[in-house]
Motif scaffolding. Structure first.
Motif, short mmCIF file in Angstrom:
data_model
loop_
_atom_site.label_atom_id
_atom_site.label_comp_id
_atom_site.label_asym_id
_atom_site.label_seq_id
_atom_site.Cartn_x
_atom_site.Cartn_y
_atom_site.Cartn_z
N GLY A 93 0.77 -1.23 0.00
CA GLY A 93 0.00 0.00 0.00
C GLY A 93 0.80 1.28 0.00
O GLY A 93 0.28 2.35 0.27
N HIS A 94 2.11 1.23 -0.31
CA HIS A 94 2.90 2.47 -0.33
C HIS A 94 2.51 3.31 -1.52
O HIS A 94 2.10 2.83 -2.56
N ASP A 95 2.70 4.63 -1.40
CA ASP A 95 2.40 5.54 -2.50
C ASP A 95 3.36 5.30 -3.65
O ASP A 95 4.53 4.99 -3.45
N ILE A 96 2.88 5.46 -4.85
CA ILE A 96 3.73 5.37 -6.03
C ILE A 96 4.64 6.58 -6.07
O ILE A 96 4.27 7.68 -5.67
N ILE A 97 5.87 6.36 -6.58
CA ILE A 97 6.82 7.47 -6.71
C ILE A 97 6.16 8.60 -7.49
O ILE A 97 5.50 8.40 -8.49
N GLY A 98 6.37 9.79 -7.01
CA GLY A 98 5.79 10.95 -7.67
C GLY A 98 4.59 11.49 -6.93
O GLY A 98 4.13 12.59 -7.21
N SER A 99 4.07 10.72 -5.95
CA SER A 99 2.93 11.21 -5.19
C SER A 99 3.35 11.50 -3.76
O SER A 99 2.61 11.29 -2.81
N ALA A 100 4.59 11.96 -3.57
CA ALA A 100 5.11 12.24 -2.24
C ALA A 100 4.36 13.39 -1.58
O ALA A 100 3.83 14.26 -2.24
N LYS A 101 4.35 13.36 -0.26
CA LYS A 101 3.66 14.42 0.48
C LYS A 101 4.39 15.75 0.30
O LYS A 101 5.59 15.81 0.16
N ASP A 102 3.61 16.82 0.36
CA ASP A 102 4.17 18.15 0.10
C ASP A 102 5.14 18.60 1.19
O ASP A 102 5.95 19.49 0.95
N ASP A 103 5.08 18.00 2.37
CA ASP A 103 5.92 18.49 3.46
C ASP A 103 7.31 17.85 3.46
O ASP A 103 8.12 18.12 4.34
N ARG A 104 7.61 17.02 2.48
CA ARG A 104 8.94 16.43 2.42
C ARG A 104 9.96 17.47 1.94
O ARG A 104 9.64 18.35 1.15
N ILE A 105 11.20 17.32 2.40
CA ILE A 105 12.27 18.21 1.97
C ILE A 105 12.66 17.87 0.54
O ILE A 105 12.79 16.71 0.18
N HIS A 106 12.85 18.89 -0.28
CA HIS A 106 13.29 18.70 -1.66
C HIS A 106 14.63 19.42 -1.87
O HIS A 106 14.87 20.48 -1.30
N TRP A 107 15.46 18.82 -2.69
CA TRP A 107 16.76 19.40 -3.01
C TRP A 107 16.59 20.51 -4.03
O TRP A 107 16.04 20.30 -5.11
N THR A 108 17.06 21.69 -3.69
CA THR A 108 16.88 22.83 -4.60
C THR A 108 18.19 23.59 -4.84
O THR A 108 18.20 24.79 -5.06
N LYS A 109 19.30 22.88 -4.76
CA LYS A 109 20.63 23.48 -4.99
C LYS A 109 20.86 24.69 -4.10
O LYS A 109 20.95 25.83 -4.59
N PRO A 110 20.96 24.51 -2.79
CA PRO A 110 21.22 25.66 -1.90
C PRO A 110 22.61 26.24 -2.13
O PRO A 110 23.48 25.60 -2.74
N ALA A 111 22.83 27.43 -1.61
CA ALA A 111 24.15 28.07 -1.73
C ALA A 111 25.20 27.19 -1.05
O ALA A 111 24.99 26.67 0.04
N GLU A 112 26.35 27.02 -1.71
CA GLU A 112 27.39 26.15 -1.17
C GLU A 112 28.07 26.78 0.04
O GLU A 112 28.29 27.99 0.08
N GLN A 113 28.42 25.94 1.00
CA GLN A 113 29.18 26.39 2.16
C GLN A 113 30.64 26.65 1.80
O GLN A 113 31.28 27.55 2.34
N TYR A 114 31.16 25.81 0.88
CA TYR A 114 32.57 25.91 0.50
C TYR A 114 32.67 25.92 -1.02
O TYR A 114 33.09 24.94 -1.64
N PRO A 115 32.31 27.02 -1.65
CA PRO A 115 32.29 27.08 -3.12
C PRO A 115 33.69 27.01 -3.72
O PRO A 115 34.68 27.40 -3.09
N ILE A 116 33.74 26.53 -4.95
CA ILE A 116 35.00 26.42 -5.70
C ILE A 116 35.20 27.69 -6.52
O ILE A 116 34.30 28.12 -7.25
#
Length: 596
Positions: free
Chosen positions: A40-63
């Motif tokens: 009964g798990h949700d199919i990929i792509g139907s994740a809950k809206d409150d999950r963390i998503h990767w959005t390329k945050p500013a780097e701590q140690y940029p090159i």
């Protein structure tokens, strides 16, 4: 009025049914049986809206300044593959029959995955359920893409591409990401399929870029060494991460091919920069470890110290060494760094790790053992462990012998590969176990069978039997109790996990030498594996290769379809299908196009 109501009943029913279809239809390829075997798990792509998503945050140690791909003139790389002559019609028929048998086994396992675990990481081949093992991004589907292409299963490939749209690489319920496994299976699988189709399907590079950019976040540390078990949500929330003080060598040193290929395909230098910093650190330390030329199993990736005393080319280290000649080829020999690193490593591998086992029939074969540097200087003791994971070494030494003009080492590659074939052949099921211990020869050139030495080695091998009487009779009792047979002193792990390393080297040595004995060995191996591991749904790992009717274990890792069956298929294919002179195969058997 009753008649009027009846006249609208049928259209209303069809309208309701249409709405139901629109909002409940599963992703492409998902069949009704999917719901039967999953809880009964949700199919990929139907994740809950409150999950963390990767959005390329500013780097701590940029090159500030990226290390770019080398642009010097390439050096010629010698031919790897044997010049195969034209085959007779009779030989072609028999070869194709074997190839079709492998394809039939692949279809059986793929159908089981598609019908029962679609868009899940792995099929549970005994129960028909599924497992989440690698972040829940459909590992088996992505890992199998290029296998589908190679076997000509283009309808299944197109269906898998449609399903690929449903995979969201920006989020997962996994707290930690295994960077190495994600790199070789997901990124490698997407890049391999892209290269095999000459970029015809843009979604492959698009998804590869998504997963590569995600993984790139694990490198955002103070010394730019990746956190191999990445706490990705910390990075996503703008918090700092640091590399582990106990990083597995293979997880640090086996990101080269995939990230290099990303820079080659996208023109973005950041990917190559990321892995080149690792390799520069490894080369800097290589001649200063406790066994110069080799790196220990564990590395302090935060301080880049190499103080662990355990050395092996097996599990936890293997693909770091495998990738040295392969990175050299993928870069078109435009840098000699990887040649230097390989040549520094192969010398102590030959001198310190390789051993010849004592066998009753006097076979001249080799295996790679383990050593502990803490006791090596005084005792010179090698741990004579033969491990299925180490069976890659024959193929790697064979490739190194060809591309680096080290022809004298081709015989070592043969003996290493022949050793793993022998380990298959001596088992009752015809399948090599996860690991076993052997009785090493005291003289590599002249090794006669010595029954008393075998008894001594059997008595001394298992620590839990350290107090056994030092008599031949006691050794014989131990041999019978532990189900040990001649040539073997202990079977420490009797499972077979559907692993590919032995057939990988058998395939490579066949392509290098053209010797039919490797095809014959592959056919024996395949028949025994397929017969012993087959289940109603697919193929399963087994608990004991000594048992002719072993227990099936309820897991089938994605490498069964991505690697093992691919190598079996390729050894019975035409020699120009995935030529080793045109492609580099990553450690998950994904083919990357070599520069022309």
């Amino acid at each position: 009025m009753l008649l009027v109501r009846k006249s609208y009943a049928l259209p209303a029913f069809f309208f309701t049914f249409l709405i139901y279809l629109l909002f409940t239809t599963l992703p492409p390829g998902a069949e009704v049986s999917y719901s039967k075997h999953n809880s009964g798990h949700d199919i990929i792509g139907s994740a809950k809206d409150d999950r963390i998503h990767w959005t390329k945050p500013a780097e701590q140690y940029p090159i500030a300044d990226y290390i770019s791909l080398p642009t010097t003139s390439p050096c010629p790389i010698p031919q790897i593959q044997y010049d195969f002559p034209s085959e007779s019609w009779y030989a072609r028929i028999w070869r194709q029959r074997k190839q079709n048998a492998v394809k039939k086994a692949f279809n059986h396992a793929w159908k089981g995955y598609k019908n029962n675990a679609w868009l899940r990481d792995e099929l549970s081949p005994v129960s028909g359920g599924s497992r989440t093992s690698f972040a829940g991004w459909a590992a088996t589907l992505v890992d199998s893409l290029d296998s589908l292409i190679i076997m000509g299963l283009m309808d299944d490939f197109e269906e898998a591409l449609q399903a690929l749209e449903y995979i969201d690489f920006s989020t997962t319920e996994s707290i930690q990401i295994n960077v190495f496994e994600t790199n070789i299976r997901y990124l490698g699988g997407l890049l391999g399929a892209h290269d095999l189709t000459d970029g015809k399907y843009p979604i492959l590079l698009k998804k590869a870029t998504e997963i590569a950019d995600f993984l790139y976040g694990s490198f955002d540390t103070s010394n730019r060494m990746p956190q191999s078990r990445w706490e990705w949500t910390r990075s996503a929330e703008g918090l700092r991460i640091r590399p582990s003080g106990n990083t597995i060598l293979a997880e640090l040193g086996s990101l080269n091919l995939e990230f290099t290929r990303m820079s080659q395909l996208t023109g973005n230098p950041k990917y190559f920069d990321a892995i080149q910093r690792i390799q520069d650190n490894l080369e800097l330390a290589q001649k200063n470890t406790q066994i110069p030329g080799l790196w220990p199993m564990l590395v302090d990736a935060h301080s880049m110290r190499f103080t662990d005393t355990r050395y092996t080319v097996g599990g936890m280290a293997d693909s770091t060494y495998e990738y040295l000649p392969k990175e050299y080829m993928l870069l078109g020999a435009r840098t000699q760094q990887y040649r230097r690193m390989y040549e520094s490593a192969i010398k102590p591998i030959k001198e310190r790790l390789l051993f010849r086992p004592m066998t009753k029939d006097g076979k001249d074969i080799l295996f790679s053992g383990n050593i502990n540097a803490a006791s090596w200087s005084s005792q010179k003791i090698i741990e004579p462990q033969a491990e299925h994971l180490k069976c890659f070494l024959g193929g790697t030494v064979g490739i190194g012998a060809k591309v680096f003009n080290r022809s004298e080492e081709l015989s070592i590659a043969r003996k290493l590969t022949d050793g793993c074939i022998w380990a298959y052949d001596i088992m009752p099921t015809g399948i090599m176990p996860e690991n076993l211990y052997l009785s090493p020869c005291e003289d590599m050139q002249d090794c006669q069978w010595d029954e008393q030495k075998w008894y001594r080695d059997v008595r001394s091998r298992p620590p839990k039997h350290a107090n056994i009487a030092e008599t031949d009779a006691a050794a014989r009792v131990l041999i019978e109790t532990l189900h040990i047979f001649p040539d073997v002193t202990e079977i420490a792990d009797a499972r077979y996990m559907l692993r590919p390393e032995a057939i990988e080297s058998v395939f490579i040595m066949y392509r290098i030498t053209g010797e039919k004995k490797y095809q014959d060995a592959a056919w024996r191996m395949f028949k025994n594996i397929e017969k012993t591991t087959r289940t109603k749904y697919a193929h399963a790992a087994i608990n004991d290769v000594r048992n002719l009717k072993p227990v099936h274990l309820d897991y089938m890792e994605s490498f069964w379809l991505a690697e093992t069956l691919k190598y079996f298929y390729l050894i019975f294919s035409e020699a120009d299908l995935i030529s080793l002179d045109e492609y580099v195969l990553n450690t998950e058997a994904h083919p990357f196009k070599r520069p022309s």
